[in-house]
Each structure stands twice: as C-alpha cells, then as structure tokens.
Design a protein around this motif. Structure first.
Motif, short mmCIF file in Angstrom:
data_model
loop_
_atom_site.label_atom_id
_atom_site.label_comp_id
_atom_site.label_asym_id
_atom_site.label_seq_id
_atom_site.Cartn_x
_atom_site.Cartn_y
_atom_site.Cartn_z
N ALA A 218 -30.32 -16.71 -8.21
CA ALA A 218 -28.88 -16.78 -7.96
C ALA A 218 -28.65 -17.45 -6.61
CB ALA A 218 -28.26 -15.39 -7.97
N PHE A 219 -28.57 -18.78 -6.62
CA PHE A 219 -28.38 -19.52 -5.37
C PHE A 219 -26.93 -19.50 -4.91
CE2 PHE A 219 -32.33 -22.53 -5.56
CZ PHE A 219 -33.13 -21.42 -5.69
N ASP A 220 -26.00 -19.11 -5.78
CA ASP A 220 -24.60 -18.98 -5.41
C ASP A 220 -24.37 -17.58 -4.82
OD1 ASP A 220 -21.66 -19.41 -5.49
OD2 ASP A 220 -21.78 -17.85 -7.03
N PRO A 221 -23.88 -17.48 -3.57
CA PRO A 221 -23.73 -16.16 -2.94
C PRO A 221 -22.89 -15.18 -3.74
CG PRO A 221 -23.52 -17.89 -1.30
CD PRO A 221 -23.55 -18.57 -2.63
N ALA A 222 -21.79 -15.63 -4.32
CA ALA A 222 -20.94 -14.73 -5.09
C ALA A 222 -21.68 -14.22 -6.33
CB ALA A 222 -19.65 -15.43 -5.51
N GLY A 223 -22.40 -15.12 -6.98
CA GLY A 223 -23.19 -14.71 -8.13
C GLY A 223 -24.31 -13.75 -7.74
N ALA A 224 -24.92 -14.01 -6.58
CA ALA A 224 -25.98 -13.12 -6.10
C ALA A 224 -25.44 -11.72 -5.85
CB ALA A 224 -26.59 -13.69 -4.82
N ASP A 225 -24.29 -11.64 -5.23
CA ASP A 225 -23.69 -10.33 -4.97
C ASP A 225 -23.42 -9.58 -6.28
OD1 ASP A 225 -23.71 -10.70 -2.23
OD2 ASP A 225 -21.65 -11.45 -2.14
N ALA A 226 -22.96 -10.30 -7.28
CA ALA A 226 -22.66 -9.66 -8.57
C ALA A 226 -23.93 -9.15 -9.23
CB ALA A 226 -21.94 -10.65 -9.47
#
Length: 267
Positions: A218-226
């Motif tokens: 998950a290189f996208d921070p928002a996606g990583a948080d989810a």
C-alpha cells in the motif's frame, strides 16, 4: 557459530505489538540498501521480480544490511526451486514467493526452502553464505529454523483459495498484492476499487482465521491507513525508487519555474 544467524521475519511478527512497516529495495544497489537500513524502518524487501536485482546484488545488499539487523525479505521472481535455492544460499532468511494461486503452489514453495527429506532444496551450504561456508554447526539438518516463508496472493483465483494457501504447513504469512489483483479482476490500475478492497478483506479474514500473518502492499498513505485499520499485520509503504522519484520531482517543482500555460509553438 550459532545456528540462528539472525531473527527471522516470522520471529519479528510474533514479537510485534503493532503492525510492522516496511519498504521495497528496487534499485539493486548496496549503497541504497544501507541508507534505507539505517532509516528506522521495521523491515526491508529486496525485489527480484520487478527490480534489476541478481543473486550477486542480493547477497551484497544482505551483507550491508546485516550491520543494522533489519529483517530483510527477498522476493524471488518466480516460484522456482532452482532460483529459491540460489537465493537461500546468499544467506537470505526470509523469502517472498509471488503469484501463488493454490495450496499446491504454496506447498511447492515450502518444499523449495527445505532440505530433503522434507523438501527439495539442493545442499551446498558449505560453499555458500547461508551456512557461513561451513561455519554454522548443524545448519543443514536445522536450516528450516532459520528461514521464514511468505507467499503472495495476487489474483482473483488466489483470493478464492486464500484459506487453503494459508493453511499450508510451512507458510508463515501471506502478502496481498492489490495491483496485480486489480488487473486480474479486469480493473487495472484501480487498486482502490470497492471490489478490489473487498477481495483484499476476504484474504485478510481467511489468513487470520488460519492463524497466519497477513500483509499488503500500500504505497498510498490513505490506503495504507485503511489496511492497517482493517487488521494488516505488516505493510509495505513505499520503495527506494518511489521515494527517490517523488523527492526529485518535489525538488524540481520547488526551485524550477514551469513554462507558461499560454505559450504556443512558433514553428
């Protein structure tokens, strides 16, 4: 020399009281590997599937990272016993096998990391860094204690087989690859599509129910948080090439003016 050369990623996951955050090493250089190893990151992954890494460059990176004691995974390019044997001989203690779509393929990966009679790994530790050139007493009969194995689920068929894959003895964890998963679902480039997210969640639930650890790219921070909120035990949040590319772009944007939007060609 003691048998356990370094704690494995399996050990790190078992001891963790929070999700472990890692990053890809894709440039194939020992210098970049050392810079990233000293960053404070939880774990690293040397990528042979999409990065220009060879057996030689993998060994060199493992050697420099060893000074920092950061758990390091090597993603082999394919589920192939010969390649896995060569990578293990470099001293890699944590492997990720990509594109595993069934329990049978997971079993083949397990066999590739184990010496006979449990597996098919060729014996050459006396010539290799894995057994420190014959200096690790008892390496061959006990080598599986020094190795952890992750497999990667990256297709819709693999999602359906996630429970069976995770249940294979010798598989220590599963990493989900949303990019290839999205492509396999006819949604290329749409890793955040609701159907893809639902498929990832199915894998999370199946792997966790099997008592194994599950992670995700998950290189996208928002996606990583989810994904962390959804229960990921480990997560790869970026790559050396990504950090360099975005950092270089930000530097250029900060200091170099862009051309005017109303400029037109005069020739």
């Amino acid at each position: 020399m003691p048998l356990r050369l370094e704690p494995t990623f399996r050990d790190a996951l078992a001891a963790a009281d929070r999700p472990l955050i890692g990053m890809w090493l894709s440039t194939g250089t020992a210098l970049n590997a050392e810079i990233c190893a000293g960053s404070g990151i939880d774990w690293l992954l040397i990528d042979m599937e999409h990065g220009p890494n060879t057996v030689v460059s993998v060994q060199q990176q493992l050697q420099v990272i060893a000074a920092y004691r950061v758990p390091t995974i090597v993603r082999v390019p394919v589920n192939d016993a010969v390649i896995i044997k060569q990578v293990l001989d470099t001293g890699a203690q944590n492997l990720l096998v990509p594109m595993v779509g069934s329990a049978a393929e997971a079993q083949a990966a397990v066999a590739a990391v184990r010496y006979p009679p449990e597996g098919v790994r060729g014996v050459g530790s006396g010539l290799a860094r894995s057994g420190r050139w014959g200096r690790v007493a008892g390496y061959v009969p006990n080598a599986s204690e020094t190795i952890s194995l992750l497999v990667q689920i990256e297709s819709a068929d693999a999602v359906d087989a996630a429970a069976d894959i995770a249940a294979v003895d010798g598989v220590d964890g599963v990493l989900v690859g949303p990019a290839d998963l999205a492509a396999s679902m006819d949604l290329p480039g749409q890793q955040s599509h609701p159907d893809v997210l639902a498929a990832v969640q199915r894998v999370f639930e199946a792997v966790t129910a099997a008592g194994k650890k599950v992670g995700v790219n998950a290189f996208d921070p928002a996606g990583a948080d989810a994904y962390l909120a959804a229960g990921a035990h480990f997560l790869s949040a970026s790559a050396d090439v990504t950090i360099l590319a975005r950092g270089a772009e930000a530097l250029a944007a900060r200091f170099i003016p862009t051309s005017g939007a109303d400029e037109t060609d005069t020739y």
